[in-house]
Design a protein around this motif. Structure first.
Motif, PDB file in Angstrom:
ATOM      1  N   ILE A 169       0.829  -1.206   0.000  1.00 38.26           N
ATOM      2  CA  ILE A 169       0.000   0.000   0.000  1.00 38.26           C
ATOM      3  C   ILE A 169       0.866   1.259   0.000  1.00 38.26           C
ATOM      4  O   ILE A 169       0.686   2.168  -0.821  1.00 38.26           O
ATOM      5  CB  ILE A 169      -0.944  -0.004   1.212  1.00 38.26           C
ATOM      6  N   GLY A 170       1.823   1.312   0.915  1.00 40.19           N
ATOM      7  CA  GLY A 170       2.652   2.516   1.020  1.00 40.19           C
ATOM      8  C   GLY A 170       3.516   2.750  -0.197  1.00 40.19           C
ATOM      9  O   GLY A 170       3.606   3.869  -0.714  1.00 40.19           O
ATOM     10  N   LEU A 171       4.158   1.677  -0.668  1.00 41.52           N
ATOM     11  CA  LEU A 171       5.054   1.839  -1.810  1.00 41.52           C
ATOM     12  C   LEU A 171       4.293   2.186  -3.080  1.00 41.52           C
ATOM     13  O   LEU A 171       4.779   2.966  -3.908  1.00 41.52           O
ATOM     14  CB  LEU A 171       5.859   0.548  -2.011  1.00 41.52           C
ATOM     15  N   SER A 172       3.093   1.641  -3.227  1.00 40.88           N
ATOM     16  CA  SER A 172       2.312   1.955  -4.435  1.00 40.88           C
ATOM     17  C   SER A 172       2.065   3.451  -4.551  1.00 40.88           C
ATOM     18  O   SER A 172       2.078   4.006  -5.659  1.00 40.88           O
ATOM     19  CB  SER A 172       0.985   1.192  -4.417  1.00 40.88           C
ATOM     20  N   LYS A 173       1.843   4.101  -3.417  1.00 40.40           N
ATOM     21  CA  LYS A 173       1.607   5.543  -3.430  1.00 40.40           C
ATOM     22  C   LYS A 173       2.908   6.320  -3.612  1.00 40.40           C
ATOM     23  O   LYS A 173       2.936   7.375  -4.254  1.00 40.40           O
ATOM     24  CB  LYS A 173       0.915   5.955  -2.135  1.00 40.40           C
ATOM     25  N   VAL A 175       5.605   5.492  -5.318  1.00 37.54           N
ATOM     26  CA  VAL A 175       6.257   5.437  -6.637  1.00 37.54           C
ATOM     27  C   VAL A 175       5.285   5.562  -7.804  1.00 37.54           C
ATOM     28  O   VAL A 175       5.688   5.424  -8.963  1.00 37.54           O
ATOM     29  CB  VAL A 175       7.094   4.141  -6.776  1.00 37.54           C
ATOM     30  N   ALA A 176       4.024   5.847  -7.522  1.00 36.00           N
ATOM     31  CA  ALA A 176       3.055   5.984  -8.624  1.00 36.00           C
ATOM     32  C   ALA A 176       3.483   7.063  -9.605  1.00 36.00           C
ATOM     33  O   ALA A 176       3.340   6.906 -10.825  1.00 36.00           O
ATOM     34  CB  ALA A 176       1.661   6.294  -8.064  1.00 36.00           C
ATOM     35  N   GLY A 177       4.037   8.154  -9.095  1.00 32.02           N
ATOM     36  CA  GLY A 177       4.482   9.238  -9.965  1.00 32.02           C
ATOM     37  C   GLY A 177       5.669   8.873 -10.831  1.00 32.02           C
ATOM     38  O   GLY A 177       5.983   9.576 -11.792  1.00 32.02           O
ATOM     39  N   ASP A 178       6.335   7.769 -10.506  1.00 29.87           N
ATOM     40  CA  ASP A 178       7.461   7.288 -11.305  1.00 29.87           C
ATOM     41  C   ASP A 178       7.024   6.284 -12.365  1.00 29.87           C
ATOM     42  O   ASP A 178       7.871   5.694 -13.047  1.00 29.87           O
ATOM     43  CB  ASP A 178       8.502   6.615 -10.405  1.00 29.87           C
ATOM     44  N   GLY A 179       5.712   6.084 -12.484  1.00 33.75           N
ATOM     45  CA  GLY A 179       5.224   5.117 -13.465  1.00 33.75           C
ATOM     46  C   GLY A 179       5.430   3.673 -13.039  1.00 33.75           C
ATOM     47  O   GLY A 179       5.505   2.777 -13.881  1.00 33.75           O
ATOM     48  N   ILE A 180       5.523   3.445 -11.727  1.00 34.73           N
ATOM     49  CA  ILE A 180       5.715   2.100 -11.192  1.00 34.73           C
ATOM     50  C   ILE A 180       4.448   1.689 -10.446  1.00 34.73           C
ATOM     51  O   ILE A 180       4.008   2.376  -9.524  1.00 34.73           O
ATOM     52  CB  ILE A 180       6.916   2.036 -10.225  1.00 34.73           C
ATOM     53  N   ARG A 181       3.841   0.592 -10.873  1.00 38.44           N
ATOM     54  CA  ARG A 181       2.673   0.052 -10.184  1.00 38.44           C
ATOM     55  C   ARG A 181       3.103  -1.045  -9.225  1.00 38.44           C
ATOM     56  O   ARG A 181       3.959  -1.870  -9.558  1.00 38.44           O
ATOM     57  CB  ARG A 181       1.658  -0.512 -11.181  1.00 38.44           C
ATOM     58  N   VAL A 182       2.504  -1.057  -8.027  1.00 39.07           N
ATOM     59  CA  VAL A 182       2.845  -2.037  -6.993  1.00 39.07           C
ATOM     60  C   VAL A 182       1.560  -2.687  -6.501  1.00 39.07           C
ATOM     61  O   VAL A 182       0.684  -2.010  -5.949  1.00 39.07           O
ATOM     62  CB  VAL A 182       3.585  -1.382  -5.811  1.00 39.07           C
ATOM     63  N   ASN A 183       1.420  -3.967  -6.716  1.00 40.70           N
ATOM     64  CA  ASN A 183       0.234  -4.713  -6.306  1.00 40.70           C
ATOM     65  C   ASN A 183       0.658  -5.991  -5.595  1.00 40.70           C
ATOM     66  O   ASN A 183       1.854  -6.286  -5.497  1.00 40.70           O
ATOM     67  CB  ASN A 183      -0.630  -5.034  -7.528  1.00 40.70           C
ATOM     68  N   ALA A 184      -0.309  -6.740  -5.108  1.00 45.54           N
ATOM     69  CA  ALA A 184       0.018  -7.968  -4.383  1.00 45.54           C
ATOM     70  C   ALA A 184      -0.998  -9.058  -4.670  1.00 45.54           C
ATOM     71  O   ALA A 184      -2.158  -8.789  -4.985  1.00 45.54           O
ATOM     72  CB  ALA A 184       0.089  -7.703  -2.877  1.00 45.54           C
ATOM     73  N   VAL A 185      -0.543 -10.283  -4.533  1.00 49.88           N
ATOM     74  CA  VAL A 185      -1.398 -11.468  -4.603  1.00 49.88           C
ATOM     75  C   VAL A 185      -1.317 -12.172  -3.256  1.00 49.88           C
ATOM     76  O   VAL A 185      -0.228 -12.320  -2.696  1.00 49.88           O
ATOM     77  CB  VAL A 185      -0.953 -12.414  -5.731  1.00 49.88           C
ATOM     78  N   ARG A 186      -2.470 -12.576  -2.742  1.00 46.11           N
ATOM     79  CA  ARG A 186      -2.517 -13.332  -1.488  1.00 46.11           C
ATOM     80  C   ARG A 186      -2.940 -14.776  -1.798  1.00 46.11           C
ATOM     81  O   ARG A 186      -4.131 -15.054  -1.899  1.00 46.11           O
ATOM     82  CB  ARG A 186      -3.521 -12.731  -0.507  1.00 46.11           C
ATOM     83  N   PRO A 187      -1.996 -15.696  -1.938  1.00 40.63           N
ATOM     84  CA  PRO A 187      -2.379 -17.099  -2.122  1.00 40.63           C
ATOM     85  C   PRO A 187      -2.938 -17.690  -0.822  1.00 40.63           C
ATOM     86  O   PRO A 187      -2.580 -17.265   0.284  1.00 40.63           O
ATOM     87  CB  PRO A 187      -1.062 -17.785  -2.498  1.00 40.63           C
ATOM     88  N   GLY A 188      -3.783 -18.695  -1.006  1.00 47.56           N
ATOM     89  CA  GLY A 188      -4.282 -19.446   0.140  1.00 47.56           C
ATOM     90  C   GLY A 188      -3.557 -20.769   0.248  1.00 47.56           C
ATOM     91  O   GLY A 188      -2.334 -20.829   0.231  1.00 47.56           O
ATOM     92  N   PHE A 189      -4.319 -21.856   0.331  1.00 48.33           N
ATOM     93  CA  PHE A 189      -3.734 -23.185   0.471  1.00 48.33           C
ATOM     94  C   PHE A 189      -3.392 -23.721  -0.922  1.00 48.33           C
ATOM     95  O   PHE A 189      -4.234 -24.279  -1.620  1.00 48.33           O
ATOM     96  CB  PHE A 189      -4.702 -24.113   1.201  1.00 48.33           C
TER      97      PHE A 189
END
Length: 247
Positions: A169-173, A175-189
């Motif tokens: 969450i923090g990093l996505s905000k 570096v957004a101005g640098d054209g870098i998107r930051v997302n996440a995947v939460r796997p389960g079992f």
């Protein structure tokens, strides 16, 4: 110019499945591994067979010098970095918090939190236009445990993945101005060797009755979510995909 992806922990499980899927999509691939050189070589060969360039670099991401060297090897052999998938992570044998030691807790945090942050740092240094880059995408592999807390088994691991969520969450905000998107995947079992690392290879079978879709997931299903965030989710940053079978 071909896109290039660096996948930490790419010798098995979700990391290996992601490397092969992205190679199918035309990415040049760099995977890191800590110990499993034979398995890493097989993944590298599978990617090369798909007509892309693939390399495997030994690195323990809990060590800053290893992270720096990993990215330097990628620079030298593959060039510009398009995507970072922070997949490397660890857990230890199931236990309750009352039995945990500082050594165990710090070992998990050093890899899952510090190592992930260090890899993000190195990626940003390459992707940011201020450093001559042209943007890019980071996908962090969190866990459904970040929401459940994994009581009686892996609270320390769950806490480390909660930190990965906050980082996303923090990093996505930041570096957004640098054209870098930051997302996440939460796997389960998911059917990987990680359950054996925790001392219960058949853990998914025990927990299947809790899963609304009534089965464990496959590494390829997580890889598909990662690839979507890289290639299709062009207006998403700071977002999470739960690949947990409905939990």
């Amino acid at each position: 110019m071909k896109p290039t992806a660096l996948i930490t922990g790419g010798s098995r499980g979700i990391g290996a499945a992601t490397a092969i899927l992205l190679a199918h999509k035309g990415y040049d691939i760099c995977i890191s591994y800590r110990e499993r050189s034979a398995e890493a070589s097989l993944v590298m060969e599978a990617c090369n067979a798909l007509g892309v360039k693939a390399i495997a670099v030994q690195a323990d991401i809990s060590r800053e010098a290893d992270v720096v060297q990993l990215f330097a090897e990628m620079d030298q052999q593959l060039g510009s970095l398009t995507a970072l998938i922070n997949n490397a992570g660890m857990l230890l044998t199931q236990t309750r918090v009352e039995s945990m030691t500082a050594e165990r807790i710090n070992r998990i945090l050093q890899t899952n939190v510090t190592g992930t942050l260090l890899c993000c740092r190195e990626a940003i240094r390459r992707m940011s236009p201020r450093n001559g880059g042209s943007g890019g995408t980071i996908v962090n592999i969190s866990s459904g445990a970040a929401r459940s807390g994994s009581p009686d088994e892996y609270v320390d691991y769950a806490a480390s993945k909660g930190a990965v969520d906050t980082l996303t969450i923090g990093l996505s905000k930041e570096v957004a101005g640098d054209g870098i998107r930051v997302n996440a995947v939460r796997p389960g079992f998911i059917a990987t060797d990680m359950h054996a690392d925790g001392g219960e290879p058949d853990r998914i079978a025990r927990l299947t009755p809790r899963i609304p879709l009534a089965r464990g997931g496959q590494p390829e299903e997580v890889a598909s979510a990662i690839a979507w965030l890289l290639d299709e989710a062009t207006y998403s940053t700071g977002a999470f995909i739960d690949v947990t079978g409905g939990l």
